[in-house]
Design an enzyme around this catalytic site. Structure first.
Site: not given
Ligand code: URA
Length: 244
Positions: A105-106
């Site tokens: 996930l960013d």
């Protein structure tokens, strides 16, 4: 299973911090293969050795599967020279060599992340051929209507020409910014943000809610994690289709 220091092994099985299990070992409360073992630094294969702690037989689990509510501001990696990682947030009782986030996930994305040391499981979950569905909630600038929902359904073409697989887009709340849910079954780099760029919207907030049929446990505060059962692990593959 590779040999590991006894203190590390006991701590990784949830028997306490390294300091607490060292006390157990030094005070003669740990028996390995029939002999009291007082050396925390002695190395054992947890699957082969018979380990009794305070008279109870320890059943060593080779693999660990954690569900984390990833907070914003930490990177989805095992190690990073500059930033705090999701693995840095794992409490001592679950720490063990080889833990990594299964998928990324960013840094500014929050929500459901699985952390494990089981490479096969992660590979099955992330394989592009398996198409495991992932559901995200986003707050976006701009507005979406039927044409945009249809473009997502048909498969968005990103600005670099990459064609995405069909995705479901649903508006949850209208307003100056809109709250939407998106379901995708692949994991291209910054995929959701890039999909919205093609319809002239910016993603202001992004949170992953589910992977397959496994939902983020709402009792988990950001940064917290808990173990997931075998049943929960199987939920990951319930909402998937395979092109293999
Ligand atoms: N898509 C994104 O753009 N970012 C994420 O973190 C996950 C999916």
């Amino acid at each position: 299973m590779a040999k590991e220091r006894l203190d590390k092994l006991l701590s990784s099985q949830g028997l306490g911090s390294r300091k607490e299990v060292t006390r157990l070992i030094r005070t003669g409360q740990v028996v390995v293969d029939g002999n009291v073992e007082k050396r925390p630094e002695s190395k054992w294969d947890g699957e082969k050795a018979e380990i009794l702690v305070q008279g109870n037989l320890l059943s060593v689990q080779k693999f660990c599967y954690l569900m984390m509510n990833k907070p914003k501001g930490v990177v989805s990696a095992s190690r990073d020279p500059r930033c705090k990682t999701v693995v840095d947030l794992v409490p001592d009782k679950w720490r063990r060599p080889g833990l990594f986030p299964a998928g990324r996930l960013d840094k500014d994305t929050e929500g459901l992340l699985i952390i494990t040391n089981d490479g096969d499981f992660a590979h099955r979950m992330l394989s592009p051929k398996k198409h495991v569905f992932k559901r995200y909630e986003a707050v976006i600038s701009g507005t979406v209507g039927v044409p945009e929902i249809q473009r997502f359904q048909a498969g968005i073409v990103l600005s670099d020409g990459t064609k995405c697989l069909p995705a479901q887009l649903q508006v949850m709340e209208r307003g100056e910014t809109e709250r939407v849910q998106v379901e995708i079954c692949e994991g291209k780099f910054h995929q959701i943000k890039r999909m919205f760029h093609t319809i002239s919207c910016d993603v202001l907030q992004l949170k992953r809610l589910s992977i397959g049929a496994l939902e983020l446990d709402r009792a988990l505060e950001p940064g917290m994690c808990r173990e997931i059962s075998e049943e929960e692990r199987n939920l990951v593959f319930l909402r998937a289709f395979s092109t293999k």
